[in-house]
Design a protein around this motif. Structure first.
Motif, PDB file in Angstrom:
ATOM      1  N   HIS A 178       7.835 -11.001   3.142  1.00 24.50           N
ATOM      2  CA  HIS A 178       6.892  -9.895   3.203  1.00 24.50           C
ATOM      3  C   HIS A 178       7.679  -8.612   3.492  1.00 24.50           C
ATOM      4  CE1 HIS A 178       3.622  -7.398   4.674  1.00 24.50           C
ATOM      5  NE2 HIS A 178       2.792  -8.247   4.095  1.00 24.50           N
ATOM      6  N   HIS A 215      -4.169   0.936  11.340  1.00 26.40           N
ATOM      7  CA  HIS A 215      -4.719  -0.416  11.326  1.00 26.40           C
ATOM      8  C   HIS A 215      -4.847  -0.879  12.768  1.00 26.40           C
ATOM      9  CE1 HIS A 215      -5.589  -4.402   9.786  1.00 26.40           C
ATOM     10  NE2 HIS A 215      -5.524  -3.907   8.570  1.00 26.40           N
ATOM     11  N   ASP A 251      -0.508   3.584   1.244  1.00 29.04           N
ATOM     12  CA  ASP A 251      -1.656   2.966   1.911  1.00 29.04           C
ATOM     13  C   ASP A 251      -1.201   1.745   2.703  1.00 29.04           C
ATOM     14  OD1 ASP A 251      -4.017   1.711   2.690  1.00 29.04           O
ATOM     15  OD2 ASP A 251      -5.083   2.428   0.913  1.00 29.04           O
ATOM     16  N   ARG A 308      -2.839  -0.413   4.296  1.00 27.82           N
ATOM     17  CA  ARG A 308      -3.649  -1.632   4.186  1.00 27.82           C
ATOM     18  C   ARG A 308      -3.034  -2.637   3.220  1.00 27.82           C
ATOM     19  NH1 ARG A 308      -9.016   1.913   3.567  1.00 27.82           N
ATOM     20  NH2 ARG A 308      -7.490   3.018   2.293  1.00 27.82           N
ATOM     21  N   LEU A 309      -2.199  -2.144   2.284  1.00 27.10           N
ATOM     22  CA  LEU A 309      -1.567  -3.055   1.325  1.00 27.10           C
ATOM     23  C   LEU A 309      -0.730  -4.118   2.023  1.00 27.10           C
ATOM     24  CD1 LEU A 309      -0.483  -0.381  -1.269  1.00 27.10           C
ATOM     25  CD2 LEU A 309      -2.000  -2.311  -1.748  1.00 27.10           C
ATOM     26  N   PHE A 315      -1.452  -5.755   4.565  1.00 24.02           N
ATOM     27  CA  PHE A 315      -2.249  -6.806   5.207  1.00 24.02           C
ATOM     28  C   PHE A 315      -3.080  -7.609   4.220  1.00 24.02           C
ATOM     29  CE2 PHE A 315      -1.392  -3.459   8.188  1.00 24.02           C
ATOM     30  CZ  PHE A 315      -0.942  -4.151   9.290  1.00 24.02           C
ATOM     31  N   GLU A 316      -3.159  -7.147   2.975  1.00 21.55           N
ATOM     32  CA  GLU A 316      -4.052  -7.811   2.032  1.00 21.55           C
ATOM     33  C   GLU A 316      -3.418  -9.004   1.343  1.00 21.55           C
ATOM     34  OE1 GLU A 316      -5.138  -4.421  -0.269  1.00 21.55           O
ATOM     35  OE2 GLU A 316      -6.615  -3.775   1.222  1.00 21.55           O
ATOM     36  N   ASN A 317      -2.099  -9.054   1.362  1.00 17.90           N
ATOM     37  CA  ASN A 317      -1.371 -10.154   0.723  1.00 17.90           C
ATOM     38  C   ASN A 317      -1.766 -10.376  -0.734  1.00 17.90           C
ATOM     39  OD1 ASN A 317       0.321 -10.662   2.825  1.00 17.90           O
ATOM     40  ND2 ASN A 317      -1.090 -12.093   3.816  1.00 17.90           N
ATOM     41  N   ASP A 318      -1.915  -9.284  -1.444  1.00 19.44           N
ATOM     42  CA  ASP A 318      -2.169  -9.345  -2.877  1.00 19.44           C
ATOM     43  C   ASP A 318      -0.827  -9.628  -3.567  1.00 19.44           C
ATOM     44  OD1 ASP A 318      -2.531  -8.730  -5.581  1.00 19.44           O
ATOM     45  OD2 ASP A 318      -4.095  -7.267  -5.118  1.00 19.44           O
TER      46      ASP A 318
END
Ligand code: DAH
Length: 338
Positions: free
Chosen positions: A102, A201, A320, A322-323, A325-328
């Motif tokens: 990650h 966050h 951003d 938030r990317l 934490f989304e694990n896309d």
């Protein structure tokens, strides 16, 4: 008839099916209308009535056995390399996505290794903390707003037990052990009761640094962080300090690095200022040393703390948070690491 059945069972087992042709031969020979097994069923009427039950069972077993072998062989030949039968074929080439770290782990490891090269040791502390380690020992006055319900997640409404709001709590845990000098970095997760947005966050990561010894000065702090900035962002990187305030440091500062995207020219990442803020730092307040049982007349120290997400945003030019934490997978597969 029994002998015949046993003989056919052996023949079925011995028949090697390694191609579509052999598969068809097997089917024709044993199972087709004119095959040997249906022929045996025709002979069934000749079997003496008292043997019919057993013979019937044996005949059916033979037929099932041959059908199963046919089906399994069919599946094998249908799989791309024809070697494996059921389940996952681990010899097939992997998909297009290689497993990787990650981006937050990549950045954390890189920062850790830079400070390890300077002789820093990695320390850890608990994510659930008490008021003393998270606030009081760090010189937060009782009425400080950071203790407020709005910022801190308390555990079961107990004002003394909370999720740590910063990794500075690890400073206290290390110093109270009393082993001097101290030279640690403490990476970890922290928690704040904040609305989630592109810039904030409620869970994020920090790395804390602490150096306590005799004669540690602000010049040492500057040189250490200058080294870090150049190692991490590149040899052209410049740094600057701006005066700031933290309860646990005196003097306190915030450090900016020259924007590594535009090289200081001005771009949207640095909001056209040429600089990006990356950390808070300062000389450890004597009150903090004393609260941890260290004689502040003999020892001085510096501390710094940075948000890993923030540094990763700058490093990878992401806008951003938030990317992270989304694990896309479409996001994650863009990062490569050793
Ligand atoms: N704990 C601070 C925060 O969460 C960051 C920080 C600032 C850490 C200054 C330090 C320091 O050690 O000296 O915002």
């Amino acid at each position: 008839m029994k002998t015949k059945i046993n003989q056919l069972l052996q023949e079925v087992d011995a028949f090697v099916i390694n191609s579509k042709e052999r598969l068809e031969q097997f089917r024709l020979h044993f199972l087709s209308k004119k095959g040997v097994i249906p022929a045996l069923f025709n002979d069934f009427k000749l079997v003496a009535p008292d043997e019919r039950k057993t013979m019937g069972m044996l005949l059916n077993e033979l037929k099932n056995h041959a059908q199963e072998k046919l089906k399994a062989a069919q599946e094998t030949l249908d799989t791309p390399d024809g070697k494996h039968t059921k389940g996952i074929d681990i010899t097939l080439p992997a998909g297009r996505f290689k497993g990787g770290r990650h981006p937050i782990s990549i950045v954390r490891r890189e920062i850790n290794s830079i400070f390890e090269r300077l002789g820093y040791v990695i320390s850890e502390g608990p994510e659930i903390e008490d008021d003393f380690h998270n606030f009081s020992a760090l010189n937060f006055p009782p009425e400080h707003p950071a203790r407020d319900m709005q910022d801190t997640f308390f555990i079961q409404k107990d004002p003394d037990v909370a999720l740590r709001t910063h990794t500075s709590s690890v400073q206290v845990r290390v110093m109270e052990q009393g082993k001097l000098p101290v030279r640690i970095i403490a990476p970890g997760r922290v928690f704040r009761n904040e609305a989630i947005s592109a810039r904030a966050h409620c869970i994020f990561h920090q790395i804390e640094g602490l150096y306590v010894d005799k004669d540690v000065s602000f010049a040492d702090l500057k040189q250490t962080l200058f080294y870090f900035a150049q190692e991490f962002f590149g040899p052209e990187t410049k740094i600057r300090f701006r005066p700031s305030y933290f309860p646990f440091t005196e003097t306190s500062a915030e450090m900016d690095v020259s924007c590594n995207i535009c090289g200081g020219e001005g771009c949207n990442i640095c909001k056209y200022s040429g600089w990006v803020e990356i950390l808070g730092c300062g000389m450890v307040d004597p009150n903090v040393l004393e609260a941890c049982g260290i004689d502040s007349n003999t020892y001085t120290g510096f501390a710094f703390g940075m948000g890993i997400e923030r540094i990763a945003l700058v490093k990878y030019q992401i806008n951003d948070l938030r990317l992270f934490f989304e694990n896309d997978l479409r996001f994650l597969e863009q990062f490569e690491s050793l």
